[in-house]
Design a protein around this motif. Structure first.
Motif, short mmCIF file in Angstrom:
data_model
loop_
_atom_site.label_atom_id
_atom_site.label_comp_id
_atom_site.label_asym_id
_atom_site.label_seq_id
_atom_site.Cartn_x
_atom_site.Cartn_y
_atom_site.Cartn_z
N SER A 200 0.81 -1.22 0.00
CA SER A 200 0.00 0.00 0.00
C SER A 200 0.84 1.26 0.00
O SER A 200 0.41 2.29 -0.52
N ASP A 201 2.07 1.20 0.57
CA ASP A 201 2.89 2.41 0.69
C ASP A 201 4.08 2.42 -0.27
O ASP A 201 4.38 3.45 -0.86
N ASN A 202 4.75 1.29 -0.39
CA ASN A 202 5.86 1.22 -1.36
C ASN A 202 5.97 -0.20 -1.91
O ASN A 202 5.44 -1.14 -1.31
N HIS A 203 6.66 -0.32 -3.02
CA HIS A 203 6.72 -1.58 -3.75
C HIS A 203 8.16 -2.05 -3.87
O HIS A 203 9.06 -1.25 -4.21
N ALA A 204 8.37 -3.35 -3.60
CA ALA A 204 9.69 -3.96 -3.80
C ALA A 204 9.80 -4.45 -5.24
O ALA A 204 8.88 -5.10 -5.75
N VAL A 205 10.91 -4.14 -5.90
CA VAL A 205 11.08 -4.45 -7.32
C VAL A 205 12.38 -5.23 -7.50
O VAL A 205 13.40 -4.92 -6.87
N ALA A 206 12.33 -6.25 -8.34
CA ALA A 206 13.52 -7.03 -8.69
C ALA A 206 13.58 -7.17 -10.20
O ALA A 206 12.54 -7.33 -10.86
N VAL A 207 14.79 -7.11 -10.76
CA VAL A 207 15.01 -7.30 -12.19
C VAL A 207 16.03 -8.42 -12.36
O VAL A 207 17.09 -8.40 -11.71
N VAL A 208 15.72 -9.43 -13.19
CA VAL A 208 16.63 -10.54 -13.44
C VAL A 208 16.93 -10.64 -14.93
O VAL A 208 16.11 -10.24 -15.77
N ASN A 209 18.13 -11.18 -15.24
CA ASN A 209 18.48 -11.35 -16.65
C ASN A 209 18.02 -12.70 -17.15
O ASN A 209 17.34 -13.45 -16.44
N SER A 210 18.40 -13.05 -18.35
CA SER A 210 17.92 -14.29 -18.98
C SER A 210 18.43 -15.54 -18.29
O SER A 210 17.89 -16.63 -18.50
N ASP A 211 19.48 -15.40 -17.46
CA ASP A 211 20.00 -16.55 -16.73
C ASP A 211 19.46 -16.63 -15.31
O ASP A 211 19.81 -17.54 -14.56
N GLY A 212 18.62 -15.68 -14.93
CA GLY A 212 18.06 -15.69 -13.58
C GLY A 212 18.87 -14.93 -12.56
O GLY A 212 18.51 -14.91 -11.38
N ALA A 213 19.97 -14.31 -13.00
CA ALA A 213 20.78 -13.53 -12.07
C ALA A 213 20.10 -12.18 -11.81
O ALA A 213 19.58 -11.55 -12.74
N GLN A 214 20.14 -11.75 -10.58
CA GLN A 214 19.48 -10.49 -10.23
C GLN A 214 20.33 -9.31 -10.67
O GLN A 214 21.48 -9.16 -10.25
N LEU A 215 19.76 -8.47 -11.52
CA LEU A 215 20.47 -7.31 -12.03
C LEU A 215 20.24 -6.08 -11.17
O LEU A 215 21.14 -5.23 -11.05
N ASP A 216 19.07 -5.97 -10.59
CA ASP A 216 18.75 -4.77 -9.82
C ASP A 216 17.67 -5.09 -8.80
O ASP A 216 16.86 -6.01 -8.99
N ARG A 217 17.72 -4.35 -7.72
CA ARG A 217 16.71 -4.49 -6.68
C ARG A 217 16.52 -3.14 -6.01
O ARG A 217 17.50 -2.49 -5.62
N PHE A 218 15.26 -2.69 -5.92
CA PHE A 218 15.03 -1.37 -5.34
C PHE A 218 13.59 -1.28 -4.86
O PHE A 218 12.76 -2.17 -5.11
N ASN A 219 13.29 -0.23 -4.15
CA ASN A 219 11.94 0.06 -3.67
C ASN A 219 11.49 1.41 -4.21
O ASN A 219 12.30 2.32 -4.36
N VAL A 220 10.19 1.52 -4.50
CA VAL A 220 9.64 2.79 -4.95
C VAL A 220 8.39 3.10 -4.13
O VAL A 220 7.66 2.20 -3.71
N ALA A 221 8.16 4.37 -3.90
CA ALA A 221 7.00 4.79 -3.13
C ALA A 221 5.75 4.72 -3.99
O ALA A 221 5.80 4.88 -5.22
N HIS A 222 4.60 4.48 -3.33
CA HIS A 222 3.32 4.43 -4.04
C HIS A 222 2.78 5.85 -4.20
O HIS A 222 1.78 6.25 -3.61
N THR A 223 3.48 6.61 -5.02
CA THR A 223 3.09 7.98 -5.35
C THR A 223 3.22 8.15 -6.86
O THR A 223 3.82 7.30 -7.55
N ALA A 224 2.71 9.25 -7.36
CA ALA A 224 2.83 9.51 -8.80
C ALA A 224 4.30 9.59 -9.21
O ALA A 224 4.72 9.06 -10.24
N THR A 225 5.10 10.26 -8.38
CA THR A 225 6.54 10.37 -8.67
C THR A 225 7.20 9.01 -8.61
O THR A 225 8.01 8.66 -9.49
#
Length: 412
Positions: free
Chosen positions: A20-45
């Motif tokens: 409800s307040d912020n979202h956890a995000v993960a990005v993986v490549n074609s081999d399943g390795a994690q490329l990025d991990r971050f959190n973003v607020a549930h706002t327009a920005t």
């Protein structure tokens, strides 16, 4: 000499664990390795930053646990392909990566991203409904929630009156009907009800336009034969509780009526209205609920069975060796299941075909809810056909209904 080119590598995939307040995000490549991990607020920005960051990472496909809300709108507007993976499925998918089964937002985001990478062929992209359907769905669900609150308040009022003023509980048919609430507003306790005589009760009923078939003398006999309620200071204190519950019930009834007017207006303007209002005993509210929960994106349900399974009216079968277990399907769209079972249960009073299916199920030993689900499953096949072909339902075009009609005529 021909030049061989390496096939293009699959693009990265992303997973979003919604909150409800912020979202956890993960990005993986074609081999399943994690490329990025971050959190973003549930706002327009925050949602804007999410989409830009995923674009920079080369992501085109995103997996998430929910199918609506501002985050879904932002992803679809940016051009991402969105896969919806229900929370119960994510819970089961955690066992791929360990046996502990612990819940962690960042880990769930990775599970979603990796599932989009490995199970892409089994996942169906989210196809959004048009805005008219989304609005109708929100209105129908809001009305259903208010109806639930009304029922809870009515039960609370009944339990209160059984102690404070028992005669009022069985005086009229429904505890939350207009005539019951009007009576309780005028005679909220035993002290005030003692003033009534058959003649006075008849005069009051006439003044409020009572159109029931019960004679006032019979109603007065119910009042006098019931156990007496509380009187004196305790009775007066309970009167205030009665009036408070009445005020809350009347307010909810008013808002439910306002939403029903809005639903009927929205349904009349919807292009699929004729399909759902043509169903027997569908009315306006039932038709609106069915339309809203099924939606208008035809590609979401390529077969009738896909719709049946989502509605949870098909049994779940498990088989290992010679053991076969058929059980209730818990993983389903509960709003859709409630809508189709509500319609199916009443359709048997207007459709001989539906009545026959229901009666056969009861004859096989199934209880009422199970028989209604069997009938709902059959109706969904019919509704799916009408929905896919944009054809309103008519018994003359329903093969099974016509076959039953011919058999009945032949028997006669």
């Amino acid at each position: 000499m021909s030049v061989l080119h390496d096939p293009p590598r699959p693009r990265p995939t992303a997973g979003i664990d919604w909150a409800s307040d912020n979202h956890a995000v993960a990005v993986v490549n074609s081999d399943g390795a994690q490329l990025d991990r971050f959190n973003v607020a549930h706002t327009a920005t925050g949602l804007g930053q999410l989409c830009r960051r995923l674009k920079r990472a080369g992501v085109t496909e995103v997996a998430i646990e929910r199918s609506d809300g501002p985050i879904i709108d932002a992803l679809l507007d940016t051009g991402f392909t969105v896969f919806v993976i229900p929370p119960i499925q994510v819970k089961n998918l955690r066992s791929r990566y360990g046996s502990a089964g612990n819940k962690d937002d960042r880990f769930d985001a990775y599970v979603l991203a990796d599932t989009a990478r490995t199970d892409r062929r089994r996942l169906r992209p989210l196809t959004p409904d048009n805005p008219a359907t989304v609005t109708l769905r929100a209105t129908c669900r809001a009305r259903k929630d208010l109806v639930g609150h009304r029922v809870a308040l009515a039960n609370q009022l009944r339990a209160h009156l059984q102690i404070a003023f028992p005669a009022a509980v069985g005086l009229f048919a429904d505890i939350d009907s207009k005539i019951t609430l009007a009576f309780l507003r005028r005679f909220p306790g035993q002290d005030r009800a003692d003033w009534l005589s058959p003649k006075r009760l008849a005069a009051w009923l006439a003044s409020v336009g009572y159109c029931g078939r019960t004679d006032p003398s019979v109603l007065h006999a119910r009042l006098t034969s019931a156990p007496r309620g509380l009187t004196g200071p305790d009775g007066e204190a309970r009167v205030q509780i009665t009036l408070a519950l009445i005020a809350a019930l009347e307010a909810i009834r008013t808002q439910i009526a306002a939403l029903e007017d809005q639903i009927e207006e929205q349904l009349a303007l919807h292009p699929d209205a004729d399909i759902f209002t043509s169903l027997p005993r569908s009315g306006q509210i039932r038709a609106a609920r069915l339309l809203a929960e099924i939606g208008d994106a035809r590609g979401r349900f390529p077969t009738p069975e896909s719709l049946v399974c989502l509605a949870g009216v098909a049994p779940s079968t498990r088989q290992t060796g010679k053991i076969k277990i058929v059980s209730f399907r818990w993983a389903a769209n509960k709003q859709l299941r409630d809508a189709i079972c509500d319609f199916a249960g009443d359709s048997r009073h207007a459709s001989p075909w539906a009545a026959q299916l229901y009666n056969r199920a009861r004859a096989r030993g199934h209880d009422h809810p199970h028989a209604v689900r069997i009938l709902a499953r059959a109706w969904l096949h019919v509704i799916w056909k009408c929905w896919q072909t944009n054809t309103p339902y008519h018994p003359a075009r329903h093969g099974a209904a016509q076959a039953l009609n011919r058999d009945q005529h032949a028997t006669a």
